[in-house]
Design a protein around this motif. Structure first.
Motif, PDB file in Angstrom:
ATOM      1  N   GLU A   1       0.903  -1.254  -0.015  1.00  0.00           N
ATOM      2  CA  GLU A   1      -0.025  -0.026   0.077  1.00  0.00           C
ATOM      3  C   GLU A   1       0.812   1.130  -0.004  1.00  0.00           C
TER       4      GLU A   1
ATOM      5  N   LEU B   1       2.815   2.003  -2.140  1.00  0.00           N
ATOM      6  CA  LEU B   1       3.013   2.508  -3.509  1.00  0.00           C
ATOM      7  C   LEU B   1       1.986   3.484  -3.877  1.00  0.00           C
ATOM      8  N   LYS B   2       0.661   3.300  -3.330  1.00  0.00           N
ATOM      9  CA  LYS B   2      -0.350   4.379  -3.586  1.00  0.00           C
ATOM     10  C   LYS B   2      -0.125   5.760  -3.096  1.00  0.00           C
TER      11      LYS B   2
ATOM     12  N   ASN C   1       3.396   8.757  -9.663  1.00  0.00           N
ATOM     13  CA  ASN C   1       3.583   8.178 -11.002  1.00  0.00           C
ATOM     14  C   ASN C   1       3.967   9.083 -12.251  1.00  0.00           C
TER      15      ASN C   1
ATOM     16  N   PRO D   1       6.359   3.405 -10.221  1.00  0.00           N
ATOM     17  CA  PRO D   1       5.367   2.485 -10.741  1.00  0.00           C
ATOM     18  C   PRO D   1       5.753   2.498 -12.302  1.00  0.00           C
TER      19      PRO D   1
ATOM     20  N   LYS E   1      -0.289  -4.141  -8.353  1.00  0.00           N
ATOM     21  CA  LYS E   1      -1.818  -3.461  -8.406  1.00  0.00           C
ATOM     22  C   LYS E   1      -1.142  -2.113  -8.673  1.00  0.00           C
ATOM     23  N   TYR E   2      -0.084  -1.538  -8.130  1.00  0.00           N
ATOM     24  CA  TYR E   2       0.095  -0.114  -8.207  1.00  0.00           C
ATOM     25  C   TYR E   2       1.047   0.131  -9.236  1.00  0.00           C
TER      26      TYR E   2
ATOM     27  N   ASP F   1       2.739   0.652 -13.290  1.00  0.00           N
ATOM     28  CA  ASP F   1       2.127   1.480 -14.333  1.00  0.00           C
ATOM     29  C   ASP F   1       1.239   0.533 -15.161  1.00  0.00           C
TER      30      ASP F   1
ATOM     31  N   ARG G   1       2.033  -3.560 -16.230  1.00  0.00           N
ATOM     32  CA  ARG G   1       0.964  -4.790 -15.923  1.00  0.00           C
ATOM     33  C   ARG G   1       0.694  -5.561 -17.078  1.00  0.00           C
TER      34      ARG G   1
ATOM     35  N   TYR H   1      -4.527  -8.294 -11.477  1.00  0.00           N
ATOM     36  CA  TYR H   1      -4.102  -6.732 -11.695  1.00  0.00           C
ATOM     37  C   TYR H   1      -3.269  -6.775 -12.916  1.00  0.00           C
TER      38      TYR H   1
END
Length: 358
Positions: free
Chosen positions: A133, A135-136, A140, A199, A217-218, A220, A224, A243
């Motif tokens: 979390e 990374l949120k 970015n 990211p 999840k975080y 770029d 992903r 994700y």
């Protein structure tokens, strides 16, 4: 119509009955005391005792011996990482305390640390190991040294401008991937690798998902969709497939590795992937309950898969298709584990002497 309601100047006004009116509640004694905490200690109760009762009392504790004391704050952040908010400012820059706070706040304590910490890859990987979390809280966004917004494409940054600050067009055309041309400012961006937002940093994200699959999840959007990164993530935690890009969620290799790590991922795969015998076997070897999500074709025609299922749990024999229940070898495997499986055998096999004597 409620009791006491009336209209005035065209607006409806409601007067509630006394039984429904909100009353002012007095604070519990302990909370009332917390509101009175100040730099001066209340007589008869040391700050250590107050903080031991409720860590939130640190907000009102003196700096000396408490909020600026590293050892004290380390211990308090182990109780709640949110205590970092009330530490002396110089402790915000202490990575040991910040990491301790991150560990005990589901990553939220990172918001009180200096932004420069986001550039420290090793420190951020330690934080990700504790909670993805964090990374949120990391940006970015990125700008080149001329202040233009840039975006990474396959690890190369472009600002999509036609010309620089001098008003002259770039040689070779606009700074964008379709022209395969990068302006001088964007070309200088990675002279310091830490300029790359986390990211979008391929190496960082690869290492991060290996430590904590939820880091995907975080990542770029472009990353992903990178198969090697997604494979590393699902091997760390199967549900990382959620994700991944839509294309990779439907990829056989990714699905197989995800199910191999956690059979429960099999339940969220599309029908085509669930019909794959290798993926189904990867799930079956872990838990026979996977058969409840298998396609009819597999259940009716794949004998090796049913054999795996029975070895995993005799209970699976009860839910097999009639065609498979008539297979004597499968019935024998099930009954050898528990006599209760015998009652689920078809009539012709219940007359089998060897099965009956088991």
């Amino acid at each position: 119509r409620r009791e006491g309601s009336r209209s005035r100047r065209g607006l409806a006004t409601v007067v509630w009955p006394k039984s429904l009116r909100v009353r002012t509640l007095s604070l519990p004694p302990r909370m009332d005391m917390l509101l009175k905490y100040d730099e001066e200690e209340l007589p008869g109760e040391p700050w250590d005792v107050r903080i031991d009762k409720d860590w939130r009392a640190i907000e009102y504790a003196p700096m000396e011996g408490y909020r600026e004391d590293k050892d004290f704050m380390m211990k308090l952040c182990a109780v709640s990482g949110h205590a970092l908010e009330f530490a002396a400012e110089e402790l915000y820059e202490d990575k040991d305390i910040v990491l301790q706070a991150v560990r005990h706040s589901y990553g939220e304590a990172l918001k009180w640390a200096p932004k420069d910490f986001h550039r420290d890859r090793d420190f951020m990987l330690d934080c990700v190991s504790v909670s993805a979390e964090v990374l949120k809280l990391v940006s970015n966004k990125c700008k080149n040294d001329e202040g233009a917004k840039t975006k990474s494409v396959k690890g190369v940054f472009y600002c999509y401008r036609a010309g620089g600050k001098d008003g002259l067009p770039f040689p070779g055309g606009s700074c964008k991937p379709t022209t395969n041309n990068q302006c001088p400012s964007c070309a200088r961006l990675l002279d310091d690798p830490n300029n790359c937002p986390l990211p979008q940093d391929r190496e960082f994200i690869t290492n991060a998902v290996a430590r904590n699959w939820q880091a995907l999840k975080y990542a770029d959007q472009e990353l992903r969709g990178e198969k090697d990164i997604v494979l590393a993530a699902v091997q760390s935690g199967g549900f990382a497939i959620r994700y991944a890009s839509e294309e990779l969620q439907a990829d056989r290799d990714v699905a197989y590795e995800a199910v191999k790590q956690n059979w429960k991922v099999y339940r969220i795969l599309n029908k085509k992937l669930r019909a794959n015998s290798d993926i189904a076997a990867a799930a079956a070897t872990q838990d026979w309950h996977a058969m409840t999500h298998m396609t009819k074709d597999l259940l009716r025609n794949n004998y090796p898969l049913m054999e795996i299922m029975v070895k995993q749990g005799w209970q699976s024999f009860e839910f097999m298709e009639p065609e498979m229940k008539r297979k004597r070898d499968l019935a024998l495997l099930a009954v050898q584990q528990s006599w209760k499986a015998f009652q689920h055998a078809p009539p012709d096999l219940r007359g089998d002497r060897e099965l009956a004597l088991l």
